[in-house]
Design an enzyme around this catalytic site. Structure first.
Site, PDB file in Angstrom:
ATOM      1  N   ASN A 261       0.863  -1.180   0.000  1.00  0.00           N
ATOM      2  CA  ASN A 261       0.000   0.000   0.000  1.00  0.00           C
ATOM      3  C   ASN A 261       0.901   1.231   0.000  1.00  0.00           C
ATOM      4  O   ASN A 261       1.429   1.629   1.025  1.00  0.00           O
ATOM      5  CB  ASN A 261      -0.909  -0.014   1.230  1.00  0.00           C
ATOM      6  CG  ASN A 261      -1.885   1.153   1.254  1.00  0.00           C
ATOM      7  OD1 ASN A 261      -1.733   2.137   0.530  1.00  0.00           O
ATOM      8  ND2 ASN A 261      -2.895   1.058   2.101  1.00  0.00           N
TER       9      ASN A 261
ATOM     10  N   ARG B 150      -2.336  -1.809  -3.686  1.00  0.00           N
ATOM     11  CA  ARG B 150      -3.260  -0.694  -3.813  1.00  0.00           C
ATOM     12  C   ARG B 150      -2.829   0.130  -5.024  1.00  0.00           C
ATOM     13  O   ARG B 150      -1.659   0.491  -5.162  1.00  0.00           O
ATOM     14  CB  ARG B 150      -3.212   0.183  -2.572  1.00  0.00           C
ATOM     15  CG  ARG B 150      -4.041   1.464  -2.692  1.00  0.00           C
ATOM     16  CD  ARG B 150      -3.605   2.481  -1.662  1.00  0.00           C
ATOM     17  NE  ARG B 150      -4.392   3.713  -1.744  1.00  0.00           N
ATOM     18  CZ  ARG B 150      -3.998   4.861  -1.217  1.00  0.00           C
ATOM     19  NH1 ARG B 150      -2.834   4.947  -0.593  1.00  0.00           N
ATOM     20  NH2 ARG B 150      -4.747   5.939  -1.327  1.00  0.00           N
TER      21      ARG B 150
ATOM     22  N   HIS C  35     -10.059   6.667  -2.195  1.00  0.00           N
ATOM     23  CA  HIS C  35     -10.120   6.032  -0.864  1.00  0.00           C
ATOM     24  C   HIS C  35     -11.091   4.859  -0.848  1.00  0.00           C
ATOM     25  O   HIS C  35     -11.613   4.476   0.201  1.00  0.00           O
ATOM     26  CB  HIS C  35     -10.508   7.047   0.221  1.00  0.00           C
ATOM     27  CG  HIS C  35      -9.489   8.116   0.460  1.00  0.00           C
ATOM     28  ND1 HIS C  35      -9.808   9.450   0.599  1.00  0.00           N
ATOM     29  CD2 HIS C  35      -8.135   8.043   0.555  1.00  0.00           C
ATOM     30  CE1 HIS C  35      -8.705  10.149   0.789  1.00  0.00           C
ATOM     31  NE2 HIS C  35      -7.676   9.309   0.773  1.00  0.00           N
TER      32      HIS C  35
ATOM     33  N   LEU D 143     -10.422  10.737   7.000  1.00  0.00           N
ATOM     34  CA  LEU D 143      -9.669  11.963   7.245  1.00  0.00           C
ATOM     35  C   LEU D 143      -8.239  11.612   7.644  1.00  0.00           C
ATOM     36  O   LEU D 143      -7.972  11.183   8.768  1.00  0.00           O
ATOM     37  CB  LEU D 143     -10.328  12.772   8.364  1.00  0.00           C
ATOM     38  CG  LEU D 143     -11.819  13.106   8.173  1.00  0.00           C
ATOM     39  CD1 LEU D 143     -12.350  13.871   9.368  1.00  0.00           C
ATOM     40  CD2 LEU D 143     -12.050  13.877   6.881  1.00  0.00           C
ATOM     41  N   GLY D 144      -7.336  11.750   6.699  1.00  0.00           N
ATOM     42  CA  GLY D 144      -5.919  11.537   6.947  1.00  0.00           C
ATOM     43  C   GLY D 144      -5.145  12.625   6.245  1.00  0.00           C
ATOM     44  O   GLY D 144      -5.642  13.744   6.074  1.00  0.00           O
ATOM     45  N   HIS D 145      -3.918  12.329   5.813  1.00  0.00           N
ATOM     46  CA  HIS D 145      -3.163  13.315   5.041  1.00  0.00           C
ATOM     47  C   HIS D 145      -3.918  13.650   3.765  1.00  0.00           C
ATOM     48  O   HIS D 145      -3.954  14.791   3.314  1.00  0.00           O
ATOM     49  CB  HIS D 145      -1.762  12.769   4.723  1.00  0.00           C
ATOM     50  CG  HIS D 145      -0.828  13.818   4.259  1.00  0.00           C
ATOM     51  ND1 HIS D 145      -0.569  14.060   2.928  1.00  0.00           N
ATOM     52  CD2 HIS D 145      -0.085  14.713   4.946  1.00  0.00           C
ATOM     53  CE1 HIS D 145       0.296  15.047   2.813  1.00  0.00           C
ATOM     54  NE2 HIS D 145       0.600  15.460   4.026  1.00  0.00           N
ATOM     55  N   GLY D 146      -4.546  12.634   3.173  1.00  0.00           N
ATOM     56  CA  GLY D 146      -5.568  12.834   2.159  1.00  0.00           C
ATOM     57  C   GLY D 146      -6.909  12.660   2.835  1.00  0.00           C
ATOM     58  O   GLY D 146      -7.034  11.915   3.804  1.00  0.00           O
TER      59      GLY D 146
ATOM     60  N   ARG E  39      -2.915  19.317   0.113  1.00  0.00           N
ATOM     61  CA  ARG E  39      -3.757  19.563  -1.055  1.00  0.00           C
ATOM     62  C   ARG E  39      -4.877  20.534  -0.706  1.00  0.00           C
ATOM     63  O   ARG E  39      -5.435  20.493   0.390  1.00  0.00           O
ATOM     64  CB  ARG E  39      -4.337  18.254  -1.572  1.00  0.00           C
ATOM     65  CG  ARG E  39      -3.360  17.420  -2.373  1.00  0.00           C
ATOM     66  CD  ARG E  39      -3.930  16.051  -2.704  1.00  0.00           C
ATOM     67  NE  ARG E  39      -3.543  15.058  -1.720  1.00  0.00           N
ATOM     68  CZ  ARG E  39      -4.028  13.830  -1.648  1.00  0.00           C
ATOM     69  NH1 ARG E  39      -4.944  13.440  -2.513  1.00  0.00           N
ATOM     70  NH2 ARG E  39      -3.607  12.988  -0.729  1.00  0.00           N
TER      71      ARG E  39
ATOM     72  N   ASP F 288       0.688  18.325   9.452  1.00  0.00           N
ATOM     73  CA  ASP F 288       0.386  17.270  10.419  1.00  0.00           C
ATOM     74  C   ASP F 288      -0.577  17.805  11.470  1.00  0.00           C
ATOM     75  O   ASP F 288      -0.240  18.737  12.215  1.00  0.00           O
ATOM     76  CB  ASP F 288       1.682  16.786  11.072  1.00  0.00           C
ATOM     77  CG  ASP F 288       1.501  15.531  11.910  1.00  0.00           C
ATOM     78  OD1 ASP F 288       0.443  15.381  12.557  1.00  0.00           O
ATOM     79  OD2 ASP F 288       2.421  14.694  11.932  1.00  0.00           O
ATOM     80  N   MET F 289      -1.768  17.232  11.541  1.00  0.00           N
ATOM     81  CA  MET F 289      -2.770  17.699  12.491  1.00  0.00           C
ATOM     82  C   MET F 289      -2.264  17.621  13.927  1.00  0.00           C
ATOM     83  O   MET F 289      -2.591  18.487  14.757  1.00  0.00           O
ATOM     84  CB  MET F 289      -4.051  16.859  12.340  1.00  0.00           C
ATOM     85  CG  MET F 289      -5.227  17.362  13.156  1.00  0.00           C
ATOM     86  SD  MET F 289      -5.848  18.978  12.621  1.00  0.00           S
ATOM     87  CE  MET F 289      -6.649  18.516  11.078  1.00  0.00           C
ATOM     88  N   ARG F 290      -1.452  16.631  14.235  1.00  0.00           N
ATOM     89  CA  ARG F 290      -0.923  16.494  15.600  1.00  0.00           C
ATOM     90  C   ARG F 290      -0.055  17.684  15.978  1.00  0.00           C
ATOM     91  O   ARG F 290      -0.091  18.152  17.116  1.00  0.00           O
ATOM     92  CB  ARG F 290      -0.136  15.192  15.725  1.00  0.00           C
ATOM     93  CG  ARG F 290      -0.976  13.937  15.577  1.00  0.00           C
ATOM     94  CD  ARG F 290      -0.126  12.710  15.369  1.00  0.00           C
ATOM     95  NE  ARG F 290       0.629  12.772  14.109  1.00  0.00           N
ATOM     96  CZ  ARG F 290       1.358  11.781  13.627  1.00  0.00           C
ATOM     97  NH1 ARG F 290       1.436  10.633  14.301  1.00  0.00           N
ATOM     98  NH2 ARG F 290       1.991  11.910  12.479  1.00  0.00           N
TER      99      ARG F 290
ATOM    100  N   GLY G 115      -6.213   8.401   9.921  1.00  0.00           N
ATOM    101  CA  GLY G 115      -5.416   8.925  11.023  1.00  0.00           C
ATOM    102  C   GLY G 115      -6.074  10.034  11.821  1.00  0.00           C
ATOM    103  O   GLY G 115      -6.173   9.963  13.050  1.00  0.00           O
TER     104      GLY G 115
ATOM    105  N   GLU H  96      -7.093  -1.001   4.757  1.00  0.00           N
ATOM    106  CA  GLU H  96      -7.022  -1.193   3.314  1.00  0.00           C
ATOM    107  C   GLU H  96      -6.314  -2.496   2.959  1.00  0.00           C
ATOM    108  O   GLU H  96      -6.668  -3.170   1.988  1.00  0.00           O
ATOM    109  CB  GLU H  96      -6.302  -0.005   2.682  1.00  0.00           C
ATOM    110  CG  GLU H  96      -7.072   1.301   2.827  1.00  0.00           C
ATOM    111  CD  GLU H  96      -6.258   2.528   2.477  1.00  0.00           C
ATOM    112  OE1 GLU H  96      -6.856   3.525   2.050  1.00  0.00           O
ATOM    113  OE2 GLU H  96      -5.022   2.480   2.622  1.00  0.00           O
TER     114      GLU H  96
END
Length: 392
Positions: A10, A92, A180, A208-211, A240, A282-284, A327, A378
Protein backbone atom coordinates in the site's frame (compact mmCIF):
# COMPACT_ATOMS: atom_id res chain seq x y z
CA UNK A 1 2.75 -28.58 3.69
CA UNK A 2 4.37 -25.17 3.23
CA UNK A 3 2.24 -22.27 4.43
CA UNK A 4 1.30 -19.89 1.61
CA UNK A 5 1.56 -16.15 2.22
CA UNK A 6 0.13 -13.07 0.56
CA UNK A 7 2.09 -9.81 0.68
CA UNK A 8 0.09 -6.58 0.49
CA UNK A 9 1.67 -3.33 -0.74
CA UNK A 10 0.00 0.00 0.00
CA UNK A 11 1.96 2.98 -1.32
CA UNK A 12 0.77 6.38 -0.11
CA UNK A 13 2.07 9.84 -0.88
CA UNK A 14 4.53 9.80 2.04
CA UNK A 15 4.45 6.20 3.31
CA UNK A 16 4.66 2.54 2.36
CA UNK A 17 2.68 -0.13 4.19
CA UNK A 18 3.23 -3.87 3.80
CA UNK A 19 1.25 -6.75 5.23
CA UNK A 20 2.03 -10.46 5.50
CA UNK A 21 -1.18 -12.52 5.37
CA UNK A 22 -1.52 -16.26 5.92
CA UNK A 23 -3.66 -17.68 3.12
CA UNK A 24 -5.07 -20.59 5.13
CA UNK A 25 -7.06 -18.34 7.49
CA UNK A 26 -6.52 -14.86 5.96
CA UNK A 27 -4.94 -13.64 9.18
CA UNK A 28 -2.41 -10.83 8.93
CA UNK A 29 0.60 -12.14 10.83
CA UNK A 30 2.93 -9.20 10.26
CA UNK A 31 3.03 -5.60 9.13
CA UNK A 32 5.82 -3.21 8.15
CA UNK A 33 5.77 0.48 7.35
CA UNK A 34 8.16 3.03 5.93
CA UNK A 35 7.17 6.53 7.05
CA UNK A 36 8.11 10.18 6.37
CA UNK A 37 9.13 9.66 2.75
CA UNK A 38 9.94 12.97 1.08
CA UNK A 39 10.03 14.92 4.35
CA UNK A 40 12.85 16.78 6.08
CA UNK A 41 12.84 14.09 8.75
CA UNK A 42 13.66 11.40 6.19
CA UNK A 43 12.30 7.86 5.89
CA UNK A 44 12.23 5.41 8.78
CA UNK A 45 10.95 1.84 9.00
CA UNK A 46 9.22 -0.24 11.65
CA UNK A 47 7.60 -3.64 11.75
CA UNK A 48 5.75 -6.05 13.97
CA UNK A 49 5.02 -9.75 13.76
CA UNK A 50 6.40 -12.29 11.26
CA UNK A 51 9.91 -11.23 12.31
CA UNK A 52 9.32 -7.86 10.63
CA UNK A 53 10.69 -6.06 13.68
CA UNK A 54 14.01 -7.21 12.19
CA UNK A 55 13.45 -5.25 8.99
CA UNK A 56 15.98 -2.59 10.02
CA UNK A 57 16.31 0.96 8.74
CA UNK A 58 16.65 2.12 5.12
CA UNK A 59 20.22 2.74 3.95
CA UNK A 60 21.35 6.35 4.18
CA UNK A 61 20.62 8.24 0.99
CA UNK A 62 17.71 6.00 -0.05
CA UNK A 63 14.78 8.39 -0.07
CA UNK A 64 12.48 7.73 -3.04
CA UNK A 65 9.42 5.48 -3.16
CA UNK A 66 10.78 3.18 -5.86
CA UNK A 67 14.06 2.48 -4.09
CA UNK A 68 12.41 2.16 -0.67
CA UNK A 69 9.78 -0.24 -2.02
CA UNK A 70 12.45 -2.47 -3.54
CA UNK A 71 14.50 -2.34 -0.32
CA UNK A 72 11.49 -3.13 1.90
CA UNK A 73 10.28 -6.04 -0.24
CA UNK A 74 13.78 -7.51 -0.29
CA UNK A 75 14.00 -7.24 3.51
CA UNK A 76 10.50 -8.72 3.94
CA UNK A 77 11.43 -11.65 1.71
CA UNK A 78 14.54 -12.23 3.81
CA UNK A 79 12.75 -12.31 7.17
CA UNK A 80 9.56 -14.23 6.27
CA UNK A 81 11.13 -17.04 4.23
CA UNK A 82 11.05 -19.42 7.20
CA UNK A 83 7.32 -18.79 7.78
CA UNK A 84 6.15 -19.99 4.40
CA UNK A 85 6.16 -19.35 0.68
CA UNK A 86 5.11 -16.00 -0.76
CA UNK A 87 2.36 -17.03 -3.20
CA UNK A 88 0.94 -13.69 -4.41
CA UNK A 89 1.24 -9.94 -3.95
CA UNK A 90 -1.67 -7.50 -3.87
CA UNK A 91 -1.24 -3.78 -4.51
CA UNK A 92 -3.26 -0.69 -3.81
CA UNK A 93 -3.55 1.30 -7.04
CA UNK A 94 -5.18 4.69 -6.67
CA UNK A 95 -6.60 5.28 -10.15
CA UNK A 96 -8.27 2.67 -12.32
CA UNK A 97 -10.04 5.12 -14.61
CA UNK A 98 -13.26 4.12 -16.32
CA UNK A 99 -11.72 0.83 -17.44
CA UNK A 100 -11.20 -0.92 -14.10
CA UNK A 101 -14.23 -1.28 -11.85
CA UNK A 102 -12.91 -4.28 -9.90
CA UNK A 103 -9.53 -5.77 -8.91
CA UNK A 104 -7.53 -7.39 -11.73
CA UNK A 105 -4.56 -9.70 -12.16
CA UNK A 106 -1.61 -7.62 -13.34
CA UNK A 107 -0.11 -8.18 -16.77
CA UNK A 108 1.72 -6.00 -19.29
CA UNK A 109 -1.52 -4.61 -20.75
CA UNK A 110 -2.80 -3.65 -17.28
CA UNK A 111 0.47 -1.90 -16.46
CA UNK A 112 0.36 0.06 -19.71
CA UNK A 113 -3.19 1.18 -18.96
CA UNK A 114 -2.31 2.22 -15.42
CA UNK A 115 0.64 4.25 -16.67
CA UNK A 116 -1.88 6.25 -18.67
CA UNK A 117 -3.53 7.38 -15.43
CA UNK A 118 -0.37 8.81 -13.81
CA UNK A 119 -1.36 12.41 -14.60
CA UNK A 120 -4.68 11.87 -12.81
CA UNK A 121 -3.04 10.78 -9.53
CA UNK A 122 0.52 12.17 -9.65
CA UNK A 123 1.11 11.85 -5.90
CA UNK A 124 0.21 8.15 -5.82
CA UNK A 125 0.04 6.32 -9.16
CA UNK A 126 3.81 6.36 -9.84
CA UNK A 127 4.43 4.88 -6.39
CA UNK A 128 1.81 2.18 -6.95
CA UNK A 129 3.45 1.27 -10.25
CA UNK A 130 6.92 1.23 -8.68
CA UNK A 131 5.61 -1.34 -6.19
CA UNK A 132 4.45 -3.57 -9.04
CA UNK A 133 7.81 -3.14 -10.81
CA UNK A 134 9.79 -3.95 -7.66
CA UNK A 135 7.71 -7.09 -7.08
CA UNK A 136 8.26 -8.24 -10.66
CA UNK A 137 11.99 -7.80 -10.27
CA UNK A 138 12.15 -9.70 -6.98
CA UNK A 139 9.58 -12.41 -7.84
CA UNK A 140 9.28 -12.48 -11.69
CA UNK A 141 6.79 -15.36 -11.79
CA UNK A 142 4.62 -14.37 -8.84
CA UNK A 143 0.98 -13.40 -9.57
CA UNK A 144 0.11 -9.83 -8.66
CA UNK A 145 -3.29 -8.19 -8.19
CA UNK A 146 -4.13 -4.50 -8.53
CA UNK A 147 -6.91 -3.24 -6.23
CA UNK A 148 -8.27 0.18 -7.14
CA UNK A 149 -9.27 3.09 -4.92
CA UNK A 150 -11.66 4.22 -7.64
CA UNK A 151 -13.50 0.91 -8.07
CA UNK A 152 -15.74 1.20 -4.99
CA UNK A 153 -17.37 4.31 -6.44
CA UNK A 154 -18.36 2.79 -9.76
CA UNK A 155 -21.71 1.91 -8.15
CA UNK A 156 -22.67 5.60 -8.15
CA UNK A 157 -25.49 6.77 -10.40
CA UNK A 158 -24.37 8.46 -13.60
CA UNK A 159 -25.52 11.88 -12.38
CA UNK A 160 -23.10 11.65 -9.45
CA UNK A 161 -20.20 10.85 -11.77
CA UNK A 162 -20.97 13.51 -14.38
CA UNK A 163 -19.54 17.03 -14.38
CA UNK A 164 -21.22 20.00 -16.11
CA UNK A 165 -18.77 20.10 -19.02
CA UNK A 166 -19.19 19.39 -22.76
CA UNK A 167 -20.60 15.90 -23.26
CA UNK A 168 -17.75 14.78 -25.51
CA UNK A 169 -15.31 15.17 -22.60
CA UNK A 170 -17.58 13.12 -20.36
CA UNK A 171 -17.78 10.44 -23.04
CA UNK A 172 -13.97 10.41 -23.18
CA UNK A 173 -13.76 9.59 -19.46
CA UNK A 174 -13.56 12.98 -17.75
CA UNK A 175 -15.73 11.90 -14.84
CA UNK A 176 -15.93 12.10 -11.07
CA UNK A 177 -14.13 8.89 -10.08
CA UNK A 178 -13.67 9.23 -6.32
CA UNK A 179 -10.89 7.70 -4.23
CA UNK A 180 -10.12 6.03 -0.86
CA UNK A 181 -12.29 3.19 -2.12
CA UNK A 182 -10.34 0.45 -0.33
CA UNK A 183 -10.85 2.24 2.97
CA UNK A 184 -14.56 2.67 2.28
CA UNK A 185 -14.86 -0.97 1.23
CA UNK A 186 -13.40 -2.05 4.57
CA UNK A 187 -15.77 0.17 6.56
CA UNK A 188 -18.71 -1.13 4.52
CA UNK A 189 -17.57 -4.69 5.30
CA UNK A 190 -17.34 -4.23 9.10
CA UNK A 191 -20.12 -1.69 9.61
CA UNK A 192 -22.89 -4.23 10.42
CA UNK A 193 -20.81 -5.34 13.42
CA UNK A 194 -21.04 -1.82 14.85
CA UNK A 195 -24.26 -0.36 13.48
CA UNK A 196 -26.56 -3.37 13.05
CA UNK A 197 -29.42 -2.75 10.61
CA UNK A 198 -28.52 0.94 10.38
CA UNK A 199 -25.40 -0.09 8.43
CA UNK A 200 -27.61 -0.41 5.35
CA UNK A 201 -29.16 2.99 5.88
CA UNK A 202 -27.92 6.50 5.11
CA UNK A 203 -24.22 6.48 6.01
CA UNK A 204 -21.46 9.05 5.63
CA UNK A 205 -17.90 7.83 6.11
CA UNK A 206 -15.25 10.50 6.72
CA UNK A 207 -11.80 9.24 5.70
CA UNK A 208 -9.67 11.96 7.24
CA UNK A 209 -5.92 11.54 6.95
CA UNK A 210 -3.16 13.31 5.04
CA UNK A 211 -5.57 12.83 2.16
CA UNK A 212 -9.22 13.31 3.05
CA UNK A 213 -12.62 12.61 1.55
CA UNK A 214 -16.20 11.72 2.39
CA UNK A 215 -18.37 8.94 0.98
CA UNK A 216 -22.14 8.73 1.20
CA UNK A 217 -23.49 5.17 1.16
CA UNK A 218 -26.87 3.51 0.79
CA UNK A 219 -27.02 -0.25 1.39
CA UNK A 220 -23.23 0.04 1.95
CA UNK A 221 -22.66 1.05 -1.67
CA UNK A 222 -21.16 4.36 -2.76
CA UNK A 223 -23.72 6.95 -3.85
CA UNK A 224 -21.66 10.15 -3.63
CA UNK A 225 -18.13 11.16 -2.73
CA UNK A 226 -16.17 14.38 -2.45
CA UNK A 227 -13.11 13.57 -4.58
CA UNK A 228 -13.62 13.74 -8.31
CA UNK A 229 -11.58 13.32 -11.50
CA UNK A 230 -8.43 13.47 -9.38
CA UNK A 231 -7.60 13.17 -5.69
CA UNK A 232 -7.22 16.96 -5.52
CA UNK A 233 -10.96 17.66 -5.33
CA UNK A 234 -13.20 17.95 -2.29
CA UNK A 235 -12.01 18.40 1.28
CA UNK A 236 -9.05 20.45 2.46
CA UNK A 237 -6.16 18.04 3.11
CA UNK A 238 -2.65 17.95 4.52
CA UNK A 239 -0.96 19.62 1.55
CA UNK A 240 -3.76 19.56 -1.06
CA UNK A 241 -6.21 22.42 -1.44
CA UNK A 242 -9.32 20.40 -2.13
CA UNK A 243 -12.07 22.12 -4.10
CA UNK A 244 -11.38 25.72 -5.14
CA UNK A 245 -12.79 28.08 -7.75
CA UNK A 246 -11.34 26.96 -11.12
CA UNK A 247 -10.96 30.67 -11.84
CA UNK A 248 -8.13 30.74 -9.31
CA UNK A 249 -6.16 28.35 -11.53
CA UNK A 250 -6.80 30.57 -14.55
CA UNK A 251 -5.76 33.65 -12.56
CA UNK A 252 -2.50 32.06 -11.43
CA UNK A 253 -1.59 31.05 -14.97
CA UNK A 254 -2.92 34.03 -16.91
CA UNK A 255 -2.32 36.93 -14.52
CA UNK A 256 0.56 35.73 -12.33
CA UNK A 257 2.53 33.95 -15.02
CA UNK A 258 2.70 30.60 -13.25
CA UNK A 259 3.22 27.47 -15.31
CA UNK A 260 0.86 24.52 -15.13
CA UNK A 261 3.58 22.59 -13.26
CA UNK A 262 3.93 25.40 -10.71
CA UNK A 263 0.17 25.52 -10.14
CA UNK A 264 0.15 21.74 -9.82
CA UNK A 265 2.78 21.91 -7.08
CA UNK A 266 1.02 24.80 -5.33
CA UNK A 267 -2.31 22.97 -5.14
CA UNK A 268 -0.94 19.48 -4.45
CA UNK A 269 2.03 20.19 -2.18
CA UNK A 270 1.86 23.73 -0.77
CA UNK A 271 -1.79 24.18 0.15
CA UNK A 272 -4.19 22.57 2.63
CA UNK A 273 -3.24 22.54 6.29
CA UNK A 274 0.36 23.36 5.43
CA UNK A 275 -0.48 26.30 3.21
CA UNK A 276 -3.04 27.90 5.53
CA UNK A 277 -1.08 27.38 8.75
CA UNK A 278 2.44 27.91 7.47
CA UNK A 279 3.34 25.55 10.33
CA UNK A 280 2.75 21.93 9.34
CA UNK A 281 0.62 19.51 7.33
CA UNK A 282 0.39 17.27 10.42
CA UNK A 283 -2.77 17.70 12.49
CA UNK A 284 -0.92 16.49 15.60
CA UNK A 285 1.56 19.35 15.28
CA UNK A 286 -1.16 21.92 14.65
CA UNK A 287 -3.15 20.80 17.69
CA UNK A 288 -0.19 21.58 19.95
CA UNK A 289 0.75 24.86 18.25
CA UNK A 290 0.04 28.28 19.77
CA UNK A 291 0.25 29.98 16.38
CA UNK A 292 -3.14 31.52 15.49
CA UNK A 293 -2.65 30.47 11.88
CA UNK A 294 -2.61 26.85 13.04
CA UNK A 295 -5.99 27.41 14.69
CA UNK A 296 -7.34 28.99 11.51
CA UNK A 297 -6.16 26.00 9.47
CA UNK A 298 -7.93 23.55 11.78
CA UNK A 299 -11.10 25.65 11.81
CA UNK A 300 -11.12 25.74 8.01
CA UNK A 301 -10.52 21.97 7.79
CA UNK A 302 -13.56 21.36 10.02
CA UNK A 303 -15.70 23.93 8.21
CA UNK A 304 -14.97 22.41 4.81
CA UNK A 305 -15.69 18.90 6.11
CA UNK A 306 -18.97 20.07 7.63
CA UNK A 307 -20.07 21.83 4.44
CA UNK A 308 -19.24 18.83 2.27
CA UNK A 309 -20.98 16.47 4.69
CA UNK A 310 -24.13 18.51 4.28
CA UNK A 311 -23.83 18.13 0.52
CA UNK A 312 -23.34 14.37 0.77
CA UNK A 313 -26.33 14.11 3.12
CA UNK A 314 -28.48 15.67 0.38
CA UNK A 315 -27.30 12.97 -2.05
CA UNK A 316 -28.28 10.14 0.31
CA UNK A 317 -31.46 11.75 1.68
CA UNK A 318 -30.40 12.34 5.28
CA UNK A 319 -28.12 10.70 7.82
CA UNK A 320 -28.37 7.64 10.05
CA UNK A 321 -24.70 6.83 10.70
CA UNK A 322 -21.54 8.95 10.61
CA UNK A 323 -18.19 7.14 10.67
CA UNK A 324 -14.81 8.76 11.26
CA UNK A 325 -11.76 6.82 10.08
CA UNK A 326 -8.09 7.15 8.98
CA UNK A 327 -5.42 8.92 11.02
CA UNK A 328 -7.19 12.19 11.85
CA UNK A 329 -10.68 10.75 11.85
CA UNK A 330 -9.77 7.86 14.13
CA UNK A 331 -7.42 9.59 16.58
CA UNK A 332 -8.19 13.32 16.73
CA UNK A 333 -11.01 13.76 19.22
CA UNK A 334 -10.69 17.52 18.84
CA UNK A 335 -11.23 17.50 15.09
CA UNK A 336 -14.14 15.07 15.38
CA UNK A 337 -15.78 17.46 17.86
CA UNK A 338 -15.19 20.44 15.57
CA UNK A 339 -16.77 18.70 12.58
CA UNK A 340 -19.67 17.31 14.61
CA UNK A 341 -20.45 20.84 15.83
CA UNK A 342 -21.23 21.79 12.22
CA UNK A 343 -23.57 18.82 11.82
CA UNK A 344 -25.95 19.30 14.73
CA UNK A 345 -28.71 20.22 12.26
CA UNK A 346 -28.47 16.65 10.90
CA UNK A 347 -28.87 15.16 14.38
CA UNK A 348 -25.19 14.60 15.20
CA UNK A 349 -24.44 14.86 18.92
CA UNK A 350 -21.26 13.51 20.49
CA UNK A 351 -20.67 12.13 23.97
CA UNK A 352 -17.55 14.10 25.05
CA UNK A 353 -16.19 11.32 27.24
CA UNK A 354 -16.69 8.63 24.60
CA UNK A 355 -15.15 10.89 21.97
CA UNK A 356 -12.13 11.54 24.17
CA UNK A 357 -11.76 7.76 24.60
CA UNK A 358 -11.93 7.32 20.78
CA UNK A 359 -15.04 5.16 20.83
CA UNK A 360 -15.81 3.12 18.82
CA UNK A 361 -19.27 4.60 19.62
CA UNK A 362 -18.80 8.33 20.24
CA UNK A 363 -22.36 9.64 19.87
CA UNK A 364 -24.50 10.65 22.81
CA UNK A 365 -27.15 8.16 23.91
CA UNK A 366 -29.94 10.44 22.69
CA UNK A 367 -28.25 11.32 19.38
CA UNK A 368 -30.51 10.50 16.41
CA UNK A 369 -27.37 9.77 14.41
CA UNK A 370 -25.02 6.97 15.44
CA UNK A 371 -21.45 8.30 15.31
CA UNK A 372 -18.50 5.89 15.22
CA UNK A 373 -14.71 6.13 15.21
CA UNK A 374 -13.38 3.02 13.47
CA UNK A 375 -10.04 1.73 12.23
CA UNK A 376 -9.74 1.31 8.51
CA UNK A 377 -7.76 -1.56 7.00
CA UNK A 378 -7.02 -1.19 3.31
CA UNK A 379 -4.56 -4.09 3.51
CA UNK A 380 -7.31 -6.48 4.58
CA UNK A 381 -9.32 -5.58 1.48
CA UNK A 382 -6.24 -6.01 -0.74
CA UNK A 383 -5.48 -9.43 0.78
CA UNK A 384 -9.08 -10.61 0.50
CA UNK A 385 -9.38 -9.59 -3.16
CA UNK A 386 -5.97 -11.07 -4.02
CA UNK A 387 -6.93 -14.40 -2.49
CA UNK A 388 -10.26 -14.38 -4.33
CA UNK A 389 -8.71 -13.72 -7.74
CA UNK A 390 -5.66 -15.97 -7.46
CA UNK A 391 -6.89 -18.85 -5.31
CA UNK A 392 -10.65 -18.76 -5.85
Amino acid sequence: MTEQLIITVNAGSSSLKFGVVRLSDMEEIGRAEVESIGTLRGPSAKGRGAHLEEIGQPPEGLADHAGLTAWALDRIAAVVHNLGEVAAVGHRVVHGGARFDAPVVVDDAVIAALEGFVALAPNHQPHNLSGIAATRKLWPDLPQVACFDTAFHRSQPRIAQTMPIPRELTDEGVLRYGFHGLSYAHIAHVLPDHAGPRADGRVIVAHLGHGASLCGMLARRSVATTMGFTALDGLMMGKRSGAIDPGVVLHLIRDRGMTAAEVDRLLNARSGLLGVSGVSDDMRVLETSSDPKAEEAMALFAYRAGREAGSVAVAIGGLDVLVFTAGIGRYSAGMRARIAAHLGFLGVTLDPAANAAHGPVISAAASPVLVLALDTDEEAVIARETARLIFG
